[in-house]
Design an enzyme around this catalytic site. Structure first.
Site, PDB file in Angstrom:
ATOM      1  N   ALA A 605      37.906  39.756  38.926  1.00  0.00           N
ATOM      2  CA  ALA A 605      37.297  38.863  39.649  1.00  0.00           C
ATOM      3  C   ALA A 605      38.070  37.325  39.790  1.00  0.00           C
ATOM      4  CB  ALA A 605      35.981  38.464  39.468  1.00  0.00           C
ATOM      5  N   ASP A 672      36.292  52.348  40.589  1.00  0.00           N
ATOM      6  CA  ASP A 672      36.778  51.223  40.872  1.00  0.00           C
ATOM      7  C   ASP A 672      37.505  50.609  39.350  1.00  0.00           C
ATOM      8  OD1 ASP A 672      36.443  48.525  42.149  1.00  0.00           O
ATOM      9  OD2 ASP A 672      35.285  47.988  40.355  1.00  0.00           O
ATOM     10  N   LYS A 676      41.457  49.527  39.416  1.00  0.00           N
ATOM     11  CA  LYS A 676      41.694  48.292  38.560  1.00  0.00           C
ATOM     12  C   LYS A 676      42.852  48.643  37.401  1.00  0.00           C
ATOM     13  CE  LYS A 676      37.604  46.072  39.327  1.00  0.00           C
ATOM     14  NZ  LYS A 676      36.464  45.577  38.768  1.00  0.00           N
TER      15      LYS A 676
END
Length: 809
Positions: A605, A672, A676
């Site tokens: 994030a 996910d 990453k």
């Protein structure tokens, strides 16, 4: 003594002129132009008359009524009004008779055309004289004398100055002179001084009578830093030197007619440009002195959109004396004006700029001039490239200032604008260049922004995805906009907002107070292809495409945008984690075009993970190993499950809190985290694809089959078994963590059991953590830890990437 050139076009403007004149204590000469648009009107109706088109009569009647209404509006005394109307009517009758004659013979000579257009200034000067107190009217044809050179009327200054001095031996308090018009010194025929001729008339008079100042009253506040029709944040240049004013005027600034400057320059008479409708504005003061503003090394940008580049090329030109003399002599003999010249140092190519209308004649004339050389192959070709634009940056502060040209061409290069030809004189007051006309707006905005002629540096943002992250991003931009403008000189201009099937585009900027309503009510139907076409068509400078979606189709647009010099900031992991060759191509394209491809929020994030890794590798360190908890969703789930909260409920809570993807199976399947890890491994310098990652998952694959509803129905089946494992770990003082690992390019993801001594044990909520082991940080790895999920922090990370493009701190 003051001299002023002024334009009149309405009752308001005439009232303003009277007020201005009455404030002058010394003698003043008022040079008057025709009513606004009248010269074009006269040319149009004479053209129609020559074609035998009765439309000229209707246009003539409009002209008559316009002047009568003006007299009715400004003259209140009945007797004075009648006298003036008689004078006006007499002139208008003359004009009507001439037009009727042209209509009958269907022929319009240059001599007749010059007579017809002279009526505009003659009519307006009579009206102004009648309205001003104790004013006296002089006929410019009696003392402004011209001689013909090719197709132009050139002022005979020796004779003109003598006649002016003789005419104005006894100068009245207020003298009114019609501008623009003159007469031939031999025949006495009516001639004119061309476009902007009224300003030129004022300058001729000012020089001949050695005025204190020449004031040009017009309908703008003065010279602007650039064309305000193209650049919204231009401002008035308060001081210019004669040379700077001349350069700007020659390259398209229509504030003042270029020849106007010469007479004033030779006698060092200051020129003041003022706005008739805004007399309080300071205007632009032009003088011989070089003034430095300190704000920028350049004063202004000017442009000519009507450009054709003629190129004469051939090895036979090298070392041959007189080639350029022959080129420009041939052009001058047919009255073609050249406004820019560029020549290769090898002398084998000479390029020059002319108006598009002169292109074909230029080529024909030069082919005749160099017929022998063309036949013998000494000159290869003479060609014209039409529909180009010429841009000039002007400023005497550029002289001997290093880096101006580099900054200029660097700015153009980063904007994807190719320079076709360029020129700079030894005086270093002007750098001019030719580009494709479609890039003119973009070039002007880029240069204006780069050289700090704009009040703010501007980033033009296209945002796709306005739900959670995109919506929060717009909120943050709106809250921070004022601070960025005041403290950092940065303006974020949202020029495009799009969602799945609609887009809203506005070059000037979208109001963020009502963007959702505008998008819903005024947005146009869209898909990814339409979006791409429209963004590229807008061709806006300093553009940033921001992707806050999870769309494959939107990610597929990045390459096109980067190749067109549009930076990309994305929270979408698809492109950076997709096939390695695509990832590599995007990075290389961004490097080649000089724009940015930023995706910090793809991992962690808003945590500065990728930037930190880049800083390490760019400084020569080598990343050996990565260990990380990269799923805020999974960490939230493992920190939430307990005796009273089973696995299935914790998954729902993660979705409701906004931590998970819209389909939480993306997180639970490890996809996910794999994405990453692939991104981080690539940024660490390793060639890794998703299929290279070993997966040790904690939820069997069959739970991911079917649709989302099926998943929610079946996932509670795992609750009991998972709770049993959790209780066992709790007794051992351990916790579950879904860990991503990379060591020397080998990657894996899976569920790990960590004890109290491990840095991952105390990881709370949806936080992320990464341990980076490098050659320098080997015994004690670098640790980055913090919020790793949530719309607000992700939006903040995207915002940070956008800010970094502007290079502010």
């Amino acid at each position: 003594m003051k001299f002023g050139g002024t334009s009149v076009g309405s009752i308001e403007s005439i009232l303003k002129v009277k007020k201005i004149v009455e404030t002058v204590e010394s003698s003043v000469i008022v040079v008057v132009s025709a009513l606004g648009g009248v010269t074009d009107q006269l040319l149009t109706m004479s053209g129609w008359a020559a074609q035998g088109d009765y439309s000229y009569e209707k246009e003539y009647n409009k002209l008559v009524m316009r002047h009568i209404e003006l007299v009715e509006g400004v003259i209140s005394n009945p007797e004075d009004k009648n006298d003036l109307l008689k004078q006006i009517s007499s002139l208008l009758d003359e004009l009507g008779n001439i037009l009727r004659g042209v209509f009958l013979v269907k022929d319009l000579s240059q001599k007749t055309s010059d007579i017809i257009v002279s009526y505009g200034e003659r009519l307006s000067s009579i009206i102004i004289t009648s309205f001003l107190t104790d004013a006296r009217l002089f006929d410019a044809r009696n003392f402004i004398k011209t001689e013909k050179q090719f197709s132009k009327h050139i002022v005979d200054f020796v004779l003109t100055n003598q006649l002016i001095e003789k005419t104005f031996v006894n100068l009245p308090k207020t003298a009114v002179i019609p501008g623009f018009i003159a007469s031939d010194k031999k025949t006495g025929d009516v001639t004119n001084l061309g476009r902007g001729g009224s300003d030129y008339t004022a300058a001729i008079l000012a020089a001949a009578l050695k005025a204190d100042i020449l004031e040009i009253w017009t309908d703008v506040d003065g010279f602007m830093t650039a064309d305000p029709r193209i650049i919204s944040n231009t401002y008035v240049i308060e001081e210019l030197s004669y040379i700077e004013a001349m350069e700007l005027s020659n390259f398209g600034a229509k504030v003042i007619y270029p020849p106007t400057i010469f007479p004033a320059y030779h006698l060092n008479i200051p020129i003041l440009i003022k706005n008739t409708f805004n007399p309080e504005a300071p205007g632009t003061y032009i003088t011989k002195d070089k003034r430095t503003s300190g704000k920028s090394s350049i004063k202004g940008i000017s442009s000519i959109s009507d450009t054709c580049l003629i190129t004469v090329q051939g090895l036979g030109m090298v070392g041959v004396i007189g080639v350029n003399f022959r080129i420009f002599k041939a052009l001058s003999e047919v009255g073609i004006s050249v406004f820019m010249v560029s020549q290769a140092s090898s002398e084998n190519t000479t390029s020059f700029a002319v108006k598009n209308a002169d292109a074909d004649l230029s080529v024909d004339v030069l082919k005749k001039e160099f017929q022998l050389e063309l036949t013998q192959g000494e000159i290869n070709d003479i060609k014209a490239e039409k529909n180009l634009a010429t841009v000039a940056i002007v400023g005497e502060n550029m002289k001997r200032t290093p880096g101006i040209a580099g900054k200029l061409f660097g700015t153009l290069g980063r904007s994807g604008i190719s320079v076709i030809a360029c020129a700079q004189g030894a005086s270093e007051t002007n750098i001019s260049f030719v580009i494709q006309s479609e890039y003119l707006r973009k070039a002007l905005n880029s240069i204006h922004d780069s050289f700090f002629l704009s009040e703010y540096q501007v980033l033009n943002i296209f945002l796709v995805g306005v739900r959670t992250i995109g919506g929060r991003l717009l909120e943050q931009i709106q809250c921070q906009q004022k601070t960025l403008m005041e403290h950092n000189g940065l303006k974020l201009n949202i020029v495009g907002i799009a969602r799945k099937n609609k887009m809203l585009l506005n070059r000037k900027g979208i109001d963020l107070d009502n963007y959702l309503e505008d998008l819903t009510n005024n947005g146009q139907a869209s898909d990814h292809e339409i979006l791409r076409e429209e963004i590229l068509k807008m061709n806006i400078f300093n553009s940033v495409f921001v992707d806050c979606t999870a769309s494959d189709e939107i990610a597929g647009l990045y390459a096109d945008f980067l190749s067109h010099n549009i930076s990309v900031v994305t929270a979408n992991k698809i492109a950076a984690s997709g096939p390695f060759e695509n990832y590599k191509n995007l990075k290389e394209t961004a490097r080649k075009t000089g724009v940015k491809y930023l995706f910090e929020t793809n991992v962690g994030a808003g945590l500065p993970i990728i930037n930190t890794m880049n800083a390490l590798t760019n400084s020569g360190d080598r990343i050996l190993k990565l260990q990380a908890v990269l799923s805020g969703t999974l960490n939230f789930i493992f920190n939430t499950i307990g005796k009273d909260i089973p696995l299935s409920k914790a998954i729902k809570m993660a979705k409701e809190a906004g931590f998970s993807e819209p389909d939480p199976r993306v997180d639970l399947s490890g996809k996910d985290v794999i994405r990453k890890l692939v991104i981080l491994s690539r940024e660490a310098g390793y060639k890794v694809n998703q299929e290279n990652v070993t997966q040790n998952l904690f939820i069997p694959n069959h739970y991911f089959q079917g649709n989302l509803d099926d998943f929610w129905k079946t996932i509670p089946e795992m609750d009991a078994a998972f709770e049993e494992k959790r209780r066992k770990l709790e007794l051992e003082g351990k916790k579950f963590r879904f860990v991503a690992e990379m060591e020397n390019g080998k990657c894996s993801v899976g569920l790990h059991e960590v004890d109290r001594s491990h840095p991952f044990y105390e990881l709370e909520g949806s936080n992320n953590i990464i341990m980076i082991t490098t050659e320098r940080y080997n015994e004690y790895p670098m640790i980055i830890k913090g919020y790793g999920a949530g719309a607000a922090v992700t939006a903040a990370g995207v915002f940070s990437d956008i800010i970094s493009i502007a290079n502010i701190r």
